[in-house]
Design a protein around this motif. Structure first.
Motif, short mmCIF file in Angstrom:
data_model
loop_
_atom_site.label_atom_id
_atom_site.label_comp_id
_atom_site.label_asym_id
_atom_site.label_seq_id
_atom_site.Cartn_x
_atom_site.Cartn_y
_atom_site.Cartn_z
N ASP A 79 57.61 -17.51 0.58
CA ASP A 79 57.21 -16.12 0.84
C ASP A 79 55.93 -16.00 1.68
OD1 ASP A 79 55.49 -17.05 -1.09
OD2 ASP A 79 55.70 -15.33 -2.42
N SER A 80 55.47 -17.08 2.26
CA SER A 80 54.23 -17.05 3.05
C SER A 80 54.33 -16.10 4.24
CB SER A 80 53.88 -18.45 3.55
OG SER A 80 53.58 -19.29 2.48
N ASP A 81 55.45 -16.15 4.96
CA ASP A 81 55.61 -15.27 6.12
C ASP A 81 55.68 -13.81 5.69
OD1 ASP A 81 55.57 -17.40 7.88
OD2 ASP A 81 57.74 -17.62 7.89
N LEU A 82 56.29 -13.55 4.55
CA LEU A 82 56.36 -12.19 4.02
C LEU A 82 54.95 -11.64 3.78
CD1 LEU A 82 58.21 -9.91 2.36
CD2 LEU A 82 57.05 -11.06 0.50
N HIS A 83 54.11 -12.44 3.14
CA HIS A 83 52.75 -11.99 2.84
C HIS A 83 51.95 -11.77 4.13
CE1 HIS A 83 52.87 -12.08 -1.50
NE2 HIS A 83 53.55 -13.20 -1.41
N ALA A 84 52.16 -12.61 5.13
CA ALA A 84 51.49 -12.44 6.42
C ALA A 84 51.94 -11.14 7.09
CB ALA A 84 51.76 -13.64 7.32
N ALA A 85 53.23 -10.84 7.02
CA ALA A 85 53.76 -9.62 7.61
C ALA A 85 53.23 -8.39 6.89
CB ALA A 85 55.29 -9.62 7.59
N LEU A 86 53.14 -8.45 5.58
CA LEU A 86 52.59 -7.31 4.81
C LEU A 86 51.14 -7.06 5.19
CD1 LEU A 86 54.01 -7.90 1.22
CD2 LEU A 86 54.50 -5.98 2.75
N THR A 87 50.39 -8.13 5.37
CA THR A 87 48.98 -7.99 5.77
C THR A 87 48.89 -7.33 7.14
OG1 THR A 87 48.38 -9.93 4.47
CG2 THR A 87 46.84 -9.25 6.21
N ALA A 129 65.30 6.59 3.93
CA ALA A 129 65.92 6.90 2.65
C ALA A 129 65.08 7.91 1.85
CB ALA A 129 66.11 5.62 1.84
N GLY A 130 63.99 8.37 2.46
CA GLY A 130 63.15 9.36 1.78
C GLY A 130 62.12 8.75 0.86
N GLU A 131 61.96 7.45 0.94
CA GLU A 131 60.95 6.78 0.12
C GLU A 131 59.64 6.73 0.90
OE1 GLU A 131 62.67 2.97 -0.74
OE2 GLU A 131 64.51 3.87 -1.44
N ASP A 132 58.54 6.78 0.21
CA ASP A 132 57.23 6.74 0.87
C ASP A 132 56.84 5.30 1.14
OD1 ASP A 132 56.94 9.47 0.86
OD2 ASP A 132 56.02 9.48 -1.12
N GLY A 133 57.24 4.77 2.28
CA GLY A 133 56.86 3.42 2.66
C GLY A 133 57.55 2.35 1.83
N LEU A 134 56.93 1.22 1.76
CA LEU A 134 57.49 0.08 1.04
C LEU A 134 57.01 0.07 -0.40
CD1 LEU A 134 56.96 -2.73 3.67
CD2 LEU A 134 59.12 -1.75 2.98
N PRO A 135 57.81 -0.53 -1.28
CA PRO A 135 57.32 -0.73 -2.64
C PRO A 135 56.06 -1.59 -2.60
CG PRO A 135 59.67 -1.20 -2.49
CD PRO A 135 59.17 -1.01 -1.09
N THR A 136 55.19 -1.43 -3.56
CA THR A 136 53.91 -2.14 -3.54
C THR A 136 54.03 -3.58 -4.03
OG1 THR A 136 53.38 -1.28 -5.72
CG2 THR A 136 52.56 -0.06 -3.81
N ASN A 137 55.13 -3.92 -4.64
CA ASN A 137 55.28 -5.25 -5.20
C ASN A 137 55.89 -6.20 -4.16
OD1 ASN A 137 56.35 -7.52 -6.60
ND2 ASN A 137 56.32 -6.35 -8.50
N ALA A 138 55.14 -7.21 -3.74
CA ALA A 138 55.61 -8.16 -2.73
C ALA A 138 56.80 -8.96 -3.23
CB ALA A 138 54.47 -9.09 -2.32
N ARG A 139 56.86 -9.23 -4.51
CA ARG A 139 57.98 -10.00 -5.06
C ARG A 139 59.28 -9.21 -4.91
NH1 ARG A 139 58.94 -14.69 -4.90
NH2 ARG A 139 56.93 -15.25 -5.71
N PHE A 140 59.23 -7.90 -5.14
CA PHE A 140 60.40 -7.03 -4.95
C PHE A 140 60.88 -7.11 -3.50
CE2 PHE A 140 62.15 -3.00 -3.51
CZ PHE A 140 63.18 -2.80 -4.41
N LEU A 141 59.95 -7.01 -2.57
CA LEU A 141 60.29 -7.09 -1.15
C LEU A 141 60.89 -8.44 -0.80
CD1 LEU A 141 57.13 -5.40 0.33
CD2 LEU A 141 59.42 -4.43 0.17
N PHE A 142 60.31 -9.50 -1.35
CA PHE A 142 60.81 -10.85 -1.08
C PHE A 142 62.27 -10.97 -1.50
CE2 PHE A 142 61.55 -15.20 -2.69
CZ PHE A 142 61.41 -15.90 -1.50
#
Length: 58
Positions: A47-55, A11-24
């Motif tokens: 959101d534990s798995d989300l944080h593990a995936a981000l790491t 979509a032309g965005e530079d990677g993921l947003p930095t806010n994990a809550r937004f991603l969740f």
């Protein structure tokens, strides 16, 4: 998380947003994650798995 990263890049965005809550909540809206942990006995947050995936992606 990797698929979501690729969608944001396409979509032309530079990677993921930095806010994990937004991603969740983005993944909850898509039905990938549940907002509340269905297994309260595990003691893990929804959101534990989300944080593990981000790491891992970092």
């Amino acid at each position: 998380m990797f698929d979501l990263l690729k969608e944001h890049e396409a979509a032309g965005e530079d990677g993921l947003p930095t806010n994990a809550r937004f991603l969740f909540y983005e993944l909850v809206q898509r039905g990938v994650l549940q907002k509340h942990d269905p297994d309260k006995k595990s003691g893990r947050r929804a959101d534990s798995d989300l944080h593990a995936a981000l790491t891992d992606l970092r």
